[in-house]
Design a protein around this motif. Sequence first.
Motif, mmCIF file in Angstrom:
data_model
loop_
_atom_site.group_PDB
_atom_site.id
_atom_site.type_symbol
_atom_site.label_atom_id
_atom_site.label_comp_id
_atom_site.label_asym_id
_atom_site.label_seq_id
_atom_site.Cartn_x
_atom_site.Cartn_y
_atom_site.Cartn_z
ATOM 1 N N TYR A 105 48.770 105.622 -47.393
ATOM 2 C CA TYR A 105 49.421 104.384 -47.025
ATOM 3 C C TYR A 105 48.526 103.188 -47.298
ATOM 4 O O TYR A 105 49.003 102.160 -47.790
ATOM 5 N N GLU A 106 47.258 103.305 -46.939
ATOM 6 C CA GLU A 106 46.357 102.160 -47.142
ATOM 7 C C GLU A 106 46.284 101.783 -48.621
ATOM 8 O O GLU A 106 46.269 100.600 -48.957
ATOM 9 N N LYS A 107 46.263 102.772 -49.510
ATOM 10 C CA LYS A 107 46.242 102.492 -50.947
ATOM 11 C C LYS A 107 47.557 101.840 -51.375
ATOM 12 O O LYS A 107 47.552 100.873 -52.142
ATOM 13 N N PHE A 108 48.668 102.365 -50.895
ATOM 14 C CA PHE A 108 49.968 101.745 -51.200
ATOM 15 C C PHE A 108 49.983 100.292 -50.757
ATOM 16 O O PHE A 108 50.402 99.401 -51.497
ATOM 17 N N ILE A 109 49.546 100.044 -49.528
ATOM 18 C CA ILE A 109 49.567 98.692 -48.967
ATOM 19 C C ILE A 109 48.677 97.763 -49.778
ATOM 20 O O ILE A 109 49.064 96.642 -50.111
ATOM 21 N N ALA A 110 47.495 98.228 -50.135
ATOM 22 C CA ALA A 110 46.551 97.397 -50.903
ATOM 23 C C ALA A 110 47.099 97.052 -52.294
ATOM 24 O O ALA A 110 46.877 95.949 -52.796
ATOM 25 N N ASP A 111 47.815 97.983 -52.905
ATOM 26 C CA ASP A 111 48.296 97.793 -54.279
ATOM 27 C C ASP A 111 49.726 97.251 -54.353
ATOM 28 O O ASP A 111 50.202 96.940 -55.443
ATOM 29 N N ALA A 112 50.430 97.161 -53.238
ATOM 30 C CA ALA A 112 51.855 96.810 -53.245
ATOM 31 C C ALA A 112 52.113 95.391 -53.736
ATOM 32 O O ALA A 112 51.347 94.465 -53.462
ATOM 33 N N ARG A 113 53.224 95.259 -54.446
ATOM 34 C CA ARG A 113 53.741 93.968 -54.908
ATOM 35 C C ARG A 113 55.189 93.872 -54.444
ATOM 36 O O ARG A 113 55.864 94.894 -54.273
ATOM 37 N N PRO A 114 55.708 92.662 -54.263
ATOM 38 C CA PRO A 114 57.061 92.500 -53.715
ATOM 39 C C PRO A 114 58.164 93.266 -54.450
ATOM 40 O O PRO A 114 59.120 93.723 -53.828
ATOM 41 N N ASP A 115 58.084 93.441 -55.752
ATOM 42 C CA ASP A 115 59.146 94.128 -56.491
ATOM 43 C C ASP A 115 58.927 95.633 -56.612
ATOM 44 O O ASP A 115 59.729 96.323 -57.253
ATOM 45 N N ASP A 116 57.877 96.168 -55.999
ATOM 46 C CA ASP A 116 57.599 97.599 -56.080
ATOM 47 C C ASP A 116 58.607 98.406 -55.270
ATOM 48 O O ASP A 116 59.191 97.921 -54.294
ATOM 49 N N VAL A 117 58.770 99.658 -55.671
ATOM 50 C CA VAL A 117 59.613 100.613 -54.962
ATOM 51 C C VAL A 117 58.702 101.743 -54.484
ATOM 52 O O VAL A 117 57.915 102.277 -55.266
ATOM 53 N N PHE A 118 58.803 102.107 -53.209
ATOM 54 C CA PHE A 118 57.973 103.173 -52.660
ATOM 55 C C PHE A 118 58.831 104.268 -52.047
ATOM 56 O O PHE A 118 59.799 103.990 -51.350
ATOM 57 N N LEU A 119 58.446 105.512 -52.325
ATOM 58 C CA LEU A 119 59.017 106.681 -51.680
ATOM 59 C C LEU A 119 57.837 107.460 -51.124
ATOM 60 O O LEU A 119 56.995 107.954 -51.876
ATOM 61 N N VAL A 120 57.755 107.552 -49.812
ATOM 62 C CA VAL A 120 56.692 108.297 -49.145
ATOM 63 C C VAL A 120 57.347 109.560 -48.591
ATOM 64 O O VAL A 120 58.293 109.480 -47.804
ATOM 65 N N TYR A 121 56.851 110.728 -49.018
ATOM 66 C CA TYR A 121 57.480 111.997 -48.661
ATOM 67 C C TYR A 121 56.450 112.887 -47.983
ATOM 68 O O TYR A 121 55.401 113.173 -48.551
ATOM 69 N N TYR A 122 56.757 113.313 -46.761
ATOM 70 C CA TYR A 122 55.879 114.234 -46.051
ATOM 71 C C TYR A 122 56.670 115.495 -45.739
ATOM 72 O O TYR A 122 57.715 115.438 -45.082
ATOM 73 N N SER A 123 56.193 116.619 -46.198
ATOM 74 C CA SER A 123 56.765 117.908 -45.864
ATOM 75 C C SER A 123 55.622 118.752 -45.330
ATOM 76 O O SER A 123 54.701 119.091 -46.071
ATOM 77 N N GLY A 124 55.656 119.039 -44.056
ATOM 78 C CA GLY A 124 54.556 119.770 -43.449
ATOM 79 C C GLY A 124 54.870 120.084 -42.004
ATOM 80 O O GLY A 124 56.001 120.402 -41.659
ATOM 81 N N HIS A 125 53.875 119.927 -41.173
ATOM 82 C CA HIS A 125 54.012 120.303 -39.775
ATOM 83 C C HIS A 125 53.971 119.076 -38.884
ATOM 84 O O HIS A 125 53.285 118.107 -39.180
ATOM 85 N N GLY A 126 54.731 119.149 -37.801
ATOM 86 C CA GLY A 126 54.762 118.071 -36.833
ATOM 87 C C GLY A 126 54.574 118.622 -35.440
ATOM 88 O O GLY A 126 54.801 119.804 -35.189
ATOM 89 N N GLY A 127 54.155 117.764 -34.540
ATOM 90 C CA GLY A 127 53.946 118.177 -33.156
ATOM 91 C C GLY A 127 54.498 117.155 -32.193
ATOM 92 O O GLY A 127 54.773 116.018 -32.569
#
Length: 180
Positions: A1-23
Amino acid sequence: YEKFIADARPDDVFLVYYSGHGGTLDEPVGPDLRFIVPDDFADSSEDDFRGITGVELSVLVARLTDIALNTTVVIDCCHAAHMSRRLDLRVRSLLRPTRFHPTYATVQRHLARLVDAGLPVHQRALISNPHAVRVVACAPSESAWEGTNRDGTPMGLFTDALCRTLRETDGLRVNWSTLI
């Protein structure tokens, strides 16, 4: 996320996908605490909780959507219940046992340390973010399930269904609501 936030521009499209374990840690007098379980979770201690809480994830999404409004977050992991009608399915559980078992107080202290360090917690981040699409495998009190798909591959059932649906819509312009 920090890398996405640092590199993000207003016209960018982001898909963040987490498949794993939750608690989840339930507390009768306070809000339930939910978290994802990263690879180094087993290295957690009372003073170094390695899970990533829902609060932290919401703040990160809010920071990202402050820059890039076209953001989708997909989360395929458990939060609680252990019920299923099919015997060949199992709750998405940790692959290896962990010596550390967090308590509600441990995670609460972890969040307090983050707030003291300047975590920008605000209502929009914690309750809802109108600038992010959130697609999740189950409700907060339910479990995500994994099993063997029709190709013989063990995987999360939500991830399998989503991947198959995306392949079926290849080349078509569809929105998330239509996909789901």
